[in-house]
Design a protein around this motif. Sequence first.
Motif, PDB file in Angstrom:
ATOM      1  N   LEU A  62      34.725  28.334  37.146  1.00 32.82           N
ATOM      2  CA  LEU A  62      35.891  28.692  36.338  1.00 32.82           C
ATOM      3  C   LEU A  62      36.108  27.655  35.253  1.00 32.82           C
ATOM      4  N   HIS A  87      34.310  32.422  35.365  1.00 34.74           N
ATOM      5  CA  HIS A  87      35.540  33.000  34.825  1.00 34.74           C
ATOM      6  C   HIS A  87      36.057  32.154  33.668  1.00 34.74           C
ATOM      7  N   TYR A  90      45.231  38.933  35.814  1.00 33.10           N
ATOM      8  CA  TYR A  90      43.797  39.211  35.830  1.00 33.10           C
ATOM      9  C   TYR A  90      43.611  40.707  35.664  1.00 33.10           C
ATOM     10  N   ILE A 133      35.946  23.675  38.870  1.00 35.30           N
ATOM     11  CA  ILE A 133      36.727  24.046  37.686  1.00 35.30           C
ATOM     12  C   ILE A 133      36.590  22.964  36.612  1.00 35.30           C
TER      13      ILE A 133
END
Length: 266
Positions: free
Chosen positions: A5, A39, A74, A212
């Motif tokens: 992400l 993502h 989302y 992340i």
Amino acid sequence: MTIKLIATDMDGTFLDSNGAYDKTRFDALLTKLEQANIHFVAASGQQLLALEAMFADFADRIIFVAENGGIVKYRDDILFEEKMPFNKVLEISDIVRKSDYIQDDSVLLSGANGSYILETTSDYYKKKANFYYEKVQAVSDFSEVVDDILKLTVSFTAERVLEGEAWVNQQAAGVRAVTTGFESIDIMPEGISKATGLSHLAEKFNITPSEIVAFGDNLNDLEMLNYAGRAVAMSNAREPIKEIADEIIGHHKDQAVMAYLENSQF
């Protein structure tokens, strides 16, 4: 380091000096990230409506963490939302309007269905509100507003914005104020930050913080950068952001985030 992400702030980070981005270039970048099952998250103090308008061509391909973590969306699903009690909204707006930090009634309520400013504010602030927010309505009194409010935004002078942030946090219980620009402070429910939004995404997608990467430039990015496994600051970032960053890259006006991701191996 496995990346699943990528979260980036918008103003002063991902967006250029005109508050825009290269859509053709971004389309290609998204394709690269999708192929790597990564993502992309637009994590901003801006309202959801404004982010959705900004990324209208890509809304089904990215995730929104709006209102400094107050709402997470989302695709068609709201994954998290933290509204501010309306009596608290009126209380805070009254406190800041009476302070000597503010000028021209420059307060905005950011809601689920629109944004609200006072008719008594200056033409400059009205123009500024319409640049950053969608569906801006001028009202004679905030008590007239019928909407779910997620945060307040207040403009102070650049010289006193940090002082003003500290003052609001001392004066108001149950909320937190954080500097979001060189003249702006966002006031959200206590405990809400961009890291709040990322934590909900981590839970949904079974991602750990170490997977992340986060990009930021201002104090409202602090918690997000501390949460992420890799924190990347812009060269134009405030010093406290640079101090906690694992890496400092170029200037936002040069779309340095886009270049960094294009050149990264995933």
